[in-house]
Motif scaffolding. Structure first.
Motif, PDB file in Angstrom:
ATOM      1  N   SER A  73      42.710  83.698  42.371  1.00 39.20           N
ATOM      2  CA  SER A  73      41.339  83.206  42.513  1.00 39.20           C
ATOM      3  C   SER A  73      40.807  83.461  43.920  1.00 39.20           C
ATOM      4  O   SER A  73      39.617  83.745  44.100  1.00 39.20           O
ATOM      5  N   THR A  74      41.679  83.378  44.916  1.00 39.05           N
ATOM      6  CA  THR A  74      41.247  83.667  46.284  1.00 39.05           C
ATOM      7  C   THR A  74      40.859  85.124  46.437  1.00 39.05           C
ATOM      8  O   THR A  74      39.837  85.463  47.046  1.00 39.05           O
ATOM      9  N   VAL A  75      41.647  86.026  45.881  1.00 37.14           N
ATOM     10  CA  VAL A  75      41.330  87.453  45.937  1.00 37.14           C
ATOM     11  C   VAL A  75      40.042  87.746  45.175  1.00 37.14           C
ATOM     12  O   VAL A  75      39.215  88.565  45.598  1.00 37.14           O
ATOM     13  N   SER A  76      39.840  87.061  44.054  1.00 38.18           N
ATOM     14  CA  SER A  76      38.620  87.261  43.283  1.00 38.18           C
ATOM     15  C   SER A  76      37.394  86.825  44.074  1.00 38.18           C
ATOM     16  O   SER A  76      36.348  87.491  44.046  1.00 38.18           O
ATOM     17  N   ARG A  77      37.495  85.703  44.794  1.00 36.91           N
ATOM     18  CA  ARG A  77      36.361  85.248  45.597  1.00 36.91           C
ATOM     19  C   ARG A  77      36.108  86.175  46.781  1.00 36.91           C
ATOM     20  O   ARG A  77      34.956  86.411  47.158  1.00 36.91           O
ATOM     21  N   VAL A  78      37.154  86.698  47.367  1.00 39.58           N
ATOM     22  CA  VAL A  78      36.985  87.587  48.528  1.00 39.58           C
ATOM     23  C   VAL A  78      36.315  88.884  48.117  1.00 39.58           C
ATOM     24  O   VAL A  78      35.451  89.413  48.833  1.00 39.58           O
ATOM     25  N   THR A  79      36.660  89.424  46.978  1.00 37.22           N
ATOM     26  CA  THR A  79      36.107  90.710  46.548  1.00 37.22           C
ATOM     27  C   THR A  79      34.726  90.598  45.935  1.00 37.22           C
ATOM     28  O   THR A  79      34.105  91.621  45.633  1.00 37.22           O
ATOM     29  N   ALA A  80      34.219  89.393  45.749  1.00 37.76           N
ATOM     30  CA  ALA A  80      32.883  89.220  45.171  1.00 37.76           C
ATOM     31  C   ALA A  80      31.825  89.432  46.247  1.00 37.76           C
ATOM     32  O   ALA A  80      31.913  88.864  47.343  1.00 37.76           O
ATOM     33  N   ASN A  81      30.833  90.266  45.953  1.00 34.95           N
ATOM     34  CA  ASN A  81      29.686  90.515  46.841  1.00 34.95           C
ATOM     35  C   ASN A  81      30.103  91.077  48.191  1.00 34.95           C
ATOM     36  O   ASN A  81      29.434  90.864  49.199  1.00 34.95           O
ATOM     37  N   LYS A  82      31.218  91.794  48.255  1.00 34.61           N
ATOM     38  CA  LYS A  82      31.667  92.436  49.485  1.00 34.61           C
ATOM     39  C   LYS A  82      31.704  93.954  49.262  1.00 34.61           C
ATOM     40  O   LYS A  82      32.053  94.411  48.164  1.00 34.61           O
ATOM     41  N   TYR A  83      31.364  94.704  50.288  1.00 37.29           N
ATOM     42  CA  TYR A  83      31.262  96.154  50.173  1.00 37.29           C
ATOM     43  C   TYR A  83      32.095  96.820  51.256  1.00 37.29           C
ATOM     44  O   TYR A  83      32.276  96.269  52.345  1.00 37.29           O
ATOM     45  N   MET A  84      32.577  98.010  50.917  1.00 39.08           N
ATOM     46  CA  MET A  84      33.432  98.778  51.801  1.00 39.08           C
ATOM     47  C   MET A  84      32.821 100.166  52.004  1.00 39.08           C
ATOM     48  O   MET A  84      32.502 100.858  51.027  1.00 39.08           O
ATOM     49  N   ALA A  85      32.634 100.550  53.253  1.00 32.94           N
ATOM     50  CA  ALA A  85      32.113 101.871  53.597  1.00 32.94           C
ATOM     51  C   ALA A  85      33.286 102.799  53.877  1.00 32.94           C
ATOM     52  O   ALA A  85      34.099 102.535  54.769  1.00 32.94           O
ATOM     53  N   THR A  86      33.393 103.877  53.109  1.00 28.21           N
ATOM     54  CA  THR A  86      34.507 104.808  53.214  1.00 28.21           C
ATOM     55  C   THR A  86      33.980 106.221  53.446  1.00 28.21           C
ATOM     56  O   THR A  86      32.770 106.456  53.506  1.00 28.21           O
ATOM     57  N   ASN A  87      34.903 107.156  53.564  1.00 30.52           N
ATOM     58  CA  ASN A  87      34.517 108.556  53.722  1.00 30.52           C
ATOM     59  C   ASN A  87      33.961 109.140  52.439  1.00 30.52           C
ATOM     60  O   ASN A  87      33.379 110.231  52.454  1.00 30.52           O
ATOM     61  N   ARG A  88      34.067 108.438  51.321  1.00 26.48           N
ATOM     62  CA  ARG A  88      33.549 108.899  50.036  1.00 26.48           C
ATOM     63  C   ARG A  88      32.370 108.064  49.557  1.00 26.48           C
ATOM     64  O   ARG A  88      31.987 108.142  48.389  1.00 26.48           O
ATOM     65  N   GLY A  89      31.796 107.260  50.441  1.00 24.15           N
ATOM     66  CA  GLY A  89      30.644 106.451  50.089  1.00 24.15           C
ATOM     67  C   GLY A  89      30.951 104.974  50.236  1.00 24.15           C
ATOM     68  O   GLY A  89      32.044 104.565  50.666  1.00 24.15           O
TER      69      GLY A  89
END
Length: 550
Positions: free
Chosen positions: A426-442
């Protein structure tokens, strides 16, 4: 059965959700925008919280600014910056500061005559002006000639506001309301028109059913239809339509191109969407050349005329995590510091208040404020550490994606990441909600990297559902117009590549990617191929007709 009293010890486990723990859990699932709004509310509510400042603190409002700072570079002061008058009169070539001059400086010289008597000369000889400055001063002293100079505009530099001259964004509702005031003079018609304008969406369309409009306004349906007919003549063309066919028909009437053949085409847009050109040609009663020209006219129309005006602004996505290639061939993961609010607890202020507060209620209030402020700072720090830990594990698990692309995206679930970083799912699910990651592929949402697992046909490593979607899209993009792949053929091709998948799963993935069926794709590609082949033939026939008279 005898009733007796006895003492028993029981051991049990229970989860107690304190307000601070609930706040920490809430902070985990907030996006960067929601987190900034939450912190702003806490800054207004809690007097012991303050925003961390990276630069020098600005001067406190109302505090007098030392005049000595303006002359710190003159070199005329002593080491303490405030030498006496005798220090200033020493040195070669220095003038003596007489006591009479101090009296002159302290004297209030409000008029020009008094100043000239004191200096024993006219001011023009002392403060001579350049010709340009004199002309500017004369123009400034002249009487105002324009209306705005008498108070219609900004009177001085302090009241000057550049934003007052910036044109406001014209909205669709405001544009239609301006035309409504000119088109109708009767109050009842204006009321009906304004009601209909308020129902227009951003694309410029009205709801398909306006049956309740007459009932709510207390007007007849004929009056509503009459006002609607006038509204549909407003600018931009096609506005206030109830469906796409009506929108296109309004624009064609404006161009004087709404003949019976075009009417039949507009009323059968579903056939045009399916590329059933043969059926359209029969309904319109035209030949191939005419139906091609009519379709070209339809494509030049605007299906959403309301989007020309201001609408709701889209919020730019701001990444929470950056992933960059490292010098050792790995990946460097770091948090975006711009999205992390910086707050501090003002311990000095709390210490000063503790010495002066006497009431118990005030003491308990500030104690709670201190506790909440300290907990908020710790919760923000823990949130940042948790996001970085989860993002680092995602990058480690999906190393193939960052190196080779989406085809190498591995199946991943929340439990795998939670077990690796020793946290709850549940903690991992809350952390990944509404969070974005900028990578070399977008830029991707963190939940993008969690995909279902599809078994391998040869019993090897399972495939990611996102990688299978990418493979299906590649197969469809590479198909020839004469050899369109059906869903069964795609299943066979995937099994040859080692992916065991059912036909209904292929159809579900294809529809999710908005890829039409094989029948529709065959019509589209054959139509495009026919247009490409007819273009050179038309140009050659035009050249032959042009060369015939010669």
């Amino acid at each position: 059965m005898a009733l007796t009293q006895r003492l028993e010890f029981r051991q049990s486990q229970s989860l107690v959700m304190t307000p601070q723990l609930m706040q920490a859990i809430k902070l985990l699932q907030l996006s960067n925008l929601d987190l900034s709004a939450f912190v702003e509310e806490e800054l207004e509510r809690n007097p012991l919280l303050e925003r961390a400042s990276d630069g020098p603190e600005p001067p406190v409002a109302g505090e007098p600014v030392s005049e000595r700072a303006d002359f710190s570079d003159s070199g005329s002061y002593g080491e303490d910056g405030g030498g006496d008058a005798s220090d200033m009169s020493t040195g070669p070539g220095s003038e003596t500061f007489e006591p009479g001059q101090e009296d002159w400086l302290n004297r209030d010289l409000s008029s020009r005559t008094e100043i000239e008597q004191t200096l024993d000369t006219p001011l023009d000889n002392v403060f001579s002006e350049e010709p340009a400055e004199a002309a500017a001063r004369a123009a400034q002293d002249a009487a105002p000639t324009a209306y705005t100079e008498w108070g219609g505009g900004a009177s001085n530099d302090d009241e000057y506001n550049l934003e007052a001259f910036v044109a406001a964004e014209v909205t669709l509702g405001g544009h239609l309301a301006e035309q409504l005031a000119v088109a109708f003079s009767a109050p009842a018609q204006r009321m009906i028109g304004q009601y209909l304008i308020d129902l227009v969406d951003d694309a410029g369309y009205l709801p398909p059913d306006l049956g309740q409009a007459a009932e709510r306004l207390g007007a007849s349906q004929a009056d509503v239809d009459a006002v609607l007919a006038v509204l549909q003549t407003f600018d931009p063309p096609g506005i206030c339509a109830r469906n796409l066919s009506e929108c296109l028909a309004i624009q064609l009437r404006e161009l004087n191109r709404y003949d019976p053949a075009m009417q039949a085409l507009v009323e059968n847009l579903d056939l045009l969407a399916r590329r059933d050109i043969a059926s359209l040609r029969k309904l319109c009663g035209v030949d191939d050349e005419d139906i091609t020209d009519m379709i070209g006219e339809i494509r030049r129309l605007d299906p959403k005329p309301g989007l020309k005006f201001g609408s709701a602004r889209t919020q730019t996505m701001v990444p929470d995590v950056y992933v960059r290639p490292g010098p050792d061939g790995g990946w460097h993961v770091e948090l975006n510091s711009d999205t992390l609010p910086r707050v501090l607890v003002n311990q000095v202020y709390y210490t000063e208040l503790s010495k002066t507060i006497r009431k118990d209620g005030d003491k308990s209030y500030f104690s709670d404020c201190l506790q909440n402020a300290t907990w908020l700072v710790r919760a923000l720090d823990q949130r940042a550490r948790t996001i970085l830990k989860v993002a680092t594990e995602i990058v480690r698990q999906q190393d193939g994606f960052f190196t080779h692309g989406v085809a190498h995206l591995r199946p991943l679930n929340l439990k795998a990441v939670a077990d690796a970083i020793q946290m709850h799912e549940s903690t991992v699910s809350r952390v990944t909600a509404n969070k974005y990651m900028a990578t070399n592929r977008g830029s991707f949402e963190l939940k993008y990297f969690f995909t279902a697992s599809i078994a391998s046909a040869d019993g090897g490593e399972a495939h990611s559902a996102e990688a299978v979607r990418h493979h299906i899209k590649q197969l469809i993009d590479a198909e020839a117009p004469s050899a369109i792949l059906s869903d069964d053929t795609i299943v066979e091709r995937l099994r040859e590549s080692g992916i065991d998948i059912a036909r209904r799963t292929v159809a579900k993935y294809r529809e999710a990617m908005r890829i039409p069926s094989s029948v529709q794709r065959r019509r589209d590609k054959q139509s495009m191929l026919g247009n490409a082949l007819s273009a050179p033939a038309t140009s050659s026939s035009d050249r032959s007709r042009d060369a015939a008279p010669a």
